[in-house]
Motif scaffolding. Structure first.
Motif, PDB file in Angstrom:
ATOM      1  N   VAL A  53       0.839  -1.215   0.000  1.00  0.00           N
ATOM      2  CA  VAL A  53       0.000   0.000   0.000  1.00  0.00           C
ATOM      3  C   VAL A  53       0.863   1.250   0.000  1.00  0.00           C
ATOM      4  N   LEU A  54       1.904   1.237   0.829  1.00  0.00           N
ATOM      5  CA  LEU A  54       2.818   2.374   0.908  1.00  0.00           C
ATOM      6  C   LEU A  54       3.536   2.603  -0.420  1.00  0.00           C
ATOM      7  N   ALA A  55       4.030   1.533  -1.030  1.00  0.00           N
ATOM      8  CA  ALA A  55       4.762   1.658  -2.296  1.00  0.00           C
ATOM      9  C   ALA A  55       3.861   2.153  -3.416  1.00  0.00           C
ATOM     10  N   LEU A  56       2.648   1.592  -3.512  1.00  0.00           N
ATOM     11  CA  LEU A  56       1.720   2.010  -4.568  1.00  0.00           C
ATOM     12  C   LEU A  56       1.283   3.459  -4.383  1.00  0.00           C
ATOM     13  N   SER A  57       0.926   3.823  -3.154  1.00  0.00           N
ATOM     14  CA  SER A  57       0.450   5.182  -2.883  1.00  0.00           C
ATOM     15  C   SER A  57       1.540   6.211  -3.148  1.00  0.00           C
ATOM     16  N   SER A  58       2.724   5.965  -2.605  1.00  0.00           N
ATOM     17  CA  SER A  58       3.822   6.922  -2.782  1.00  0.00           C
ATOM     18  C   SER A  58       4.247   7.010  -4.241  1.00  0.00           C
ATOM     19  N   ALA A  59       4.253   5.875  -4.950  1.00  0.00           N
ATOM     20  CA  ALA A  59       4.651   5.880  -6.361  1.00  0.00           C
ATOM     21  C   ALA A  59       3.643   6.641  -7.216  1.00  0.00           C
ATOM     22  N   LEU A  60       2.357   6.444  -6.962  1.00  0.00           N
ATOM     23  CA  LEU A  60       1.330   7.146  -7.741  1.00  0.00           C
ATOM     24  C   LEU A  60       1.395   8.655  -7.523  1.00  0.00           C
ATOM     25  N   ILE A  61       1.480   9.072  -6.253  1.00  0.00           N
ATOM     26  CA  ILE A  61       1.518  10.506  -5.943  1.00  0.00           C
ATOM     27  C   ILE A  61       2.813  11.128  -6.452  1.00  0.00           C
ATOM     28  N   ALA A  62       3.934  10.428  -6.262  1.00  0.00           N
ATOM     29  CA  ALA A  62       5.227  10.942  -6.731  1.00  0.00           C
ATOM     30  C   ALA A  62       5.256  11.026  -8.257  1.00  0.00           C
ATOM     31  N   THR A  63       4.614  10.082  -8.941  1.00  0.00           N
ATOM     32  CA  THR A  63       4.562  10.116 -10.407  1.00  0.00           C
ATOM     33  C   THR A  63       3.764  11.317 -10.890  1.00  0.00           C
ATOM     34  N   LEU A  64       2.661  11.593 -10.231  1.00  0.00           N
ATOM     35  CA  LEU A  64       1.846  12.752 -10.602  1.00  0.00           C
ATOM     36  C   LEU A  64       2.617  14.056 -10.387  1.00  0.00           C
ATOM     37  N   ILE A  65       3.192  14.209  -9.202  1.00  0.00           N
ATOM     38  CA  ILE A  65       3.944  15.431  -8.887  1.00  0.00           C
ATOM     39  C   ILE A  65       5.190  15.539  -9.771  1.00  0.00           C
ATOM     40  N   GLY A  66       5.903  14.427  -9.914  1.00  0.00           N
ATOM     41  CA  GLY A  66       7.145  14.437 -10.677  1.00  0.00           C
ATOM     42  C   GLY A  66       6.944  14.730 -12.155  1.00  0.00           C
ATOM     43  N   THR A  67       5.835  14.243 -12.729  1.00  0.00           N
ATOM     44  CA  THR A  67       5.562  14.495 -14.149  1.00  0.00           C
ATOM     45  C   THR A  67       5.325  15.979 -14.405  1.00  0.00           C
ATOM     46  N   PHE A  68       4.463  16.573 -13.613  1.00  0.00           N
ATOM     47  CA  PHE A  68       4.210  18.014 -13.781  1.00  0.00           C
ATOM     48  C   PHE A  68       5.441  18.835 -13.386  1.00  0.00           C
ATOM     49  N   GLY A  69       6.199  18.342 -12.404  1.00  0.00           N
ATOM     50  CA  GLY A  69       7.424  19.022 -12.025  1.00  0.00           C
ATOM     51  C   GLY A  69       8.441  19.018 -13.157  1.00  0.00           C
TER      52      GLY A  69
END
Length: 267
Positions: A68-84
């Motif tokens: 759960v931690l890996a999926l949640s952090s990866a999804l949120i980080a992917t969203l932020i990182g892409t726009f970043g």
């Protein structure tokens, strides 16, 4: 003759490297089927450790928290990182270079420094627990996503996006239909990298987790003095086989030829 000797040496060197990399994993797999708890005595072939694995509540809870931690952090980080990455790419050259330096710092910085720094921040802001670990994982995952997406942005054909805008498409529609498909492989690579790093992390998790929160890495660390349970060999084998199968599917599945991007006639 010289070429044959050089070829033999290069093949031998390659085999030696592969043995060095995969022999420990092979030993772990063998031990997962060993009926004895001893790591030096073969007690016979058994599936008992796999059966006990799924009935071990502590391991299953730690595995659930880890996934759960890996999926949640990866999804949120992917969203932020892409726009970043898109924002950094749009900066002027000097600002771009400064931001890339800051992006690379978490990658070369020691995990223990990052873990202690995040812990000192969190203890004054939020109680340590699952939320603090999630924020910590998102923080160190974002640079991996940015660096995975950035090369795809540089390769992107911006003229197609501009043509779509000139033909009347709004920014959101053009982004979803034109920009995202061109960045898809970079975004996927960033997500997989973030997921893997989150699953694998121990140091930062150890410093930012609260009481009652355990991932697989922290649980194993806590049991080292008692001795690693054979059930962990079985779980590690399952994870390795799953990753191996996924990589085989990705690399050996026939890929369709990438069609040229076409502007929708409805634009």
């Amino acid at each position: 003759m010289v070429k044959k000797i050089e070829g033999f040496i290069s093949r031998f060197y390659l085999v030696l490297i592969m043995l060095f990399l995969y022999m420990p994993i092979f030993v772990l797999i063998v031990l997962s089927f060993n009926d004895s708890r001893s790591r030096v005595t073969w007690g016979g072939f058994t599936f008992d450790w796999y059966i006990r694995l799924f009935s071990n509540k502590q391991i299953m809870e730690a595995l659930g928290v880890t996934i759960v931690l890996a999926l949640s952090s990866a999804l949120i980080a992917t969203l932020i990182g892409t726009f970043g990455a898109l924002g950094i790419h749009a900066m002027r050259r000097k600002n771009f270079q400064v931001m890339m330096v800051f992006t690379n710092i978490p990658l070369v910085n020691a995990d223990i420094v990052t873990g202690i720094a995040l812990m000192l921040v969190f203890v004054h802001v939020i109680p340590l627990g699952f939320g603090s670990v999630l924020l910590a994982h998102i923080t160190f995952n974002i640079p991996y996503v940015i660096l995975s997406v950035m090369p795809k942005i540089k390769q992107m054909n911006i003229s197609i996006y501009e043509a779509a805008r000139d033909l009347g498409a709004n920014a959101a529609y053009s982004f979803v239909k034109i920009v995202l498909p061109q960045l898809a492989s970079g975004i996927a690579a960033g997500f997989l990298m973030a997921f893997t790093m989150s699953m694998d992390d121990f140091v930062i998790t150890y410093f930012t987790k609260g009481a009652g929160v355990n991932t697989l890495s922290t649980m194993i660390y806590g049991e080292i003095r008692k001795g690693i349970k054979p059930e962990m060999y079985a779980l590690s084998t399952i994870i390795f086989v799953a990753v191996f199968l996924i990589l085989c599917l990705i690399n050996f599945t026939p890929k369709k030829k990438t069609a040229e991007y076409k502007i929708n006639s409805r634009i």
